[in-house]
Design an enzyme around this catalytic site. Structure first.
Site, short mmCIF file in Angstrom:
data_model
loop_
_atom_site.label_atom_id
_atom_site.label_comp_id
_atom_site.label_asym_id
_atom_site.label_seq_id
_atom_site.Cartn_x
_atom_site.Cartn_y
_atom_site.Cartn_z
N PRO A 10 24.97 -27.14 6.73
CA PRO A 10 24.11 -26.43 7.78
C PRO A 10 22.80 -26.45 7.12
O PRO A 10 22.36 -26.00 6.07
CB PRO A 10 24.81 -25.18 8.06
CG PRO A 10 25.69 -24.83 6.92
CD PRO A 10 26.15 -26.28 6.32
N ASN A 11 21.87 -26.41 8.26
CA ASN A 11 20.24 -26.09 8.08
C ASN A 11 19.63 -27.18 7.20
O ASN A 11 18.27 -27.08 7.18
CB ASN A 11 20.02 -24.86 7.35
CG ASN A 11 20.68 -23.74 8.22
OD1 ASN A 11 20.35 -23.53 9.39
ND2 ASN A 11 21.49 -22.89 7.84
N ARG A 18 11.91 -26.12 6.33
CA ARG A 18 12.80 -24.84 6.19
C ARG A 18 12.10 -24.36 4.67
O ARG A 18 12.79 -24.97 3.66
CB ARG A 18 14.22 -25.22 5.99
CG ARG A 18 15.10 -24.14 5.65
CD ARG A 18 16.56 -24.72 5.35
NE ARG A 18 17.53 -23.80 4.76
CZ ARG A 18 18.50 -23.76 4.29
NH1 ARG A 18 18.71 -25.26 3.94
NH2 ARG A 18 19.17 -22.93 3.95
N TYR A 23 12.95 -25.39 -1.16
CA TYR A 23 13.66 -26.53 -0.77
C TYR A 23 12.65 -27.84 -0.78
O TYR A 23 12.98 -28.89 -0.60
CB TYR A 23 14.58 -26.43 0.42
CG TYR A 23 15.53 -25.35 0.41
CD1 TYR A 23 16.51 -25.32 -0.56
CD2 TYR A 23 15.55 -24.28 1.51
CE1 TYR A 23 17.49 -24.28 -0.58
CE2 TYR A 23 16.39 -23.47 1.46
CZ TYR A 23 17.40 -23.23 0.47
OH TYR A 23 18.36 -22.13 0.36
N ASN A 74 26.19 -31.54 -0.21
CA ASN A 74 25.32 -30.39 -0.40
C ASN A 74 26.09 -29.45 0.75
O ASN A 74 25.75 -29.76 1.75
CB ASN A 74 24.14 -30.29 -0.15
CG ASN A 74 23.07 -29.20 -0.67
OD1 ASN A 74 23.84 -28.00 -0.40
ND2 ASN A 74 21.80 -29.33 -0.69
N ALA A 77 24.93 -23.42 2.82
CA ALA A 77 25.72 -21.98 2.85
C ALA A 77 27.25 -21.88 2.74
O ALA A 77 27.81 -21.12 2.18
CB ALA A 77 25.15 -21.17 3.92
N GLU A 98 29.25 -31.93 -6.17
CA GLU A 98 28.41 -30.82 -5.48
C GLU A 98 27.09 -30.85 -6.03
O GLU A 98 26.89 -30.95 -7.05
CB GLU A 98 29.10 -29.56 -5.72
CG GLU A 98 28.60 -28.26 -5.15
CD GLU A 98 29.05 -26.81 -5.82
OE1 GLU A 98 29.99 -26.81 -6.47
OE2 GLU A 98 28.63 -25.87 -5.39
N HIS A 100 22.92 -29.07 -5.11
CA HIS A 100 22.13 -28.19 -4.51
C HIS A 100 20.48 -28.38 -5.00
O HIS A 100 20.32 -28.47 -6.15
CB HIS A 100 22.35 -26.74 -5.13
CG HIS A 100 24.00 -26.42 -4.62
ND1 HIS A 100 24.09 -26.13 -3.39
CD2 HIS A 100 24.91 -26.23 -5.28
CE1 HIS A 100 25.59 -25.81 -3.14
NE2 HIS A 100 26.09 -26.02 -4.58
N ARG A 107 19.32 -17.33 -8.11
CA ARG A 107 19.24 -16.63 -6.74
C ARG A 107 20.25 -15.43 -6.41
O ARG A 107 20.75 -15.03 -7.45
CB ARG A 107 19.04 -17.75 -5.43
CG ARG A 107 18.20 -19.00 -5.62
CD ARG A 107 18.44 -20.12 -4.89
NE ARG A 107 17.89 -19.37 -3.56
CZ ARG A 107 17.94 -19.99 -2.16
NH1 ARG A 107 18.64 -21.09 -2.24
NH2 ARG A 107 17.82 -19.52 -1.25
C1 DQA Z 1 21.53 -24.90 -0.95
C2 DQA Z 1 21.68 -23.54 -1.57
C3 DQA Z 1 22.52 -22.62 -0.63
O1 DQA Z 1 22.85 -21.19 -1.18
C4 DQA Z 1 21.72 -22.52 0.61
O2 DQA Z 1 22.55 -21.57 1.57
C5 DQA Z 1 21.34 -23.95 1.16
C6 DQA Z 1 20.59 -24.70 0.25
C7 DQA Z 1 20.62 -25.61 -1.88
O3 DQA Z 1 20.65 -26.95 -1.67
O4 DQA Z 1 19.85 -25.33 -2.83
O5 DQA Z 1 21.44 -23.94 2.42
O6 DQA Z 1 22.82 -25.70 -0.88
#
Ligand code: DQA
Length: 158
Positions: A10-11, A18, A23, A74, A77, A98, A100, A107
């Protein structure tokens, strides 16, 4: 040709706009292009999927069985909340990496726990867009090392 599934949670469709201080300014389309170029040079084919919906990501993981040699995800959230995505990874037994963009351990504390970390072959966190390429390289290195032990292991080639 081996196949790798790349999943964005998501997002991440808003990447580039964003929270760019966290990011970066590279868009998701650009990330996908960088990954596709990298994979092609290594002789791998990528399929990329993004969803803001947990169930849609679970469906993609379930369908990855027998079709993909590895998954790079990725989960955004959902990393910190989703037992369903964790269970899907465990169900299909496709080696999963995985990734990020940000360093989740620097964080908020709720981001320090990942439901995916211990069911993945590895995790890359904190290198921005490079996290995706490092994660992809990690998946490829894993597949190549398995192949050298048992050439019939874990291949989508029929
Ligand atoms: C994320 C880190 C997550 O905590 C966050 O909710 C994201 C992006 C990252 O790529 O740093 O949406 O996965």
């Amino acid at each position: 040709m081996k196949h790798i599934l790349v999943l964005h949670g998501p997002n991440l469709n808003l990447l580039g706009q964003r929270e760019p201080e966290k990011y970066g300014t590279t868009t998701l389309e650009e990330v996908n292009q960088l990954m596709a170029d990298f994979a092609q040079k290594k002789g791998y084919e990528l399929v990329v999927f993004q969803s803001n919906t947990e169930g849609a990501l679970v469906d993609q993981i379930q369908e990855a069985r027998k079709k993909f040699d590895a998954i790079v995800i990725n989960a955004a959230a959902y990393t910190h909340t989703s037992v369903a995505i964790r269970d899907a990874i465990l169900s299909v037994r496709v080696p999963t990496v995985e990734v990020h963009l940000s360093n989740i351990y620097q964080r908020e504390s709720f981001r320090h726990h990942s439901y995916l970390a211990d069911v993945s072959i590895g995790q890359v966190s904190g290198f921005g867009v490079q996290s995706y390429l490092l994660g992809l390289q990690g998946a490829i290195t894993y597949l190549e090392s398995k192949k050298s032990i048992d050439p019939s292991e874990g291949s989508s080639e029929v």
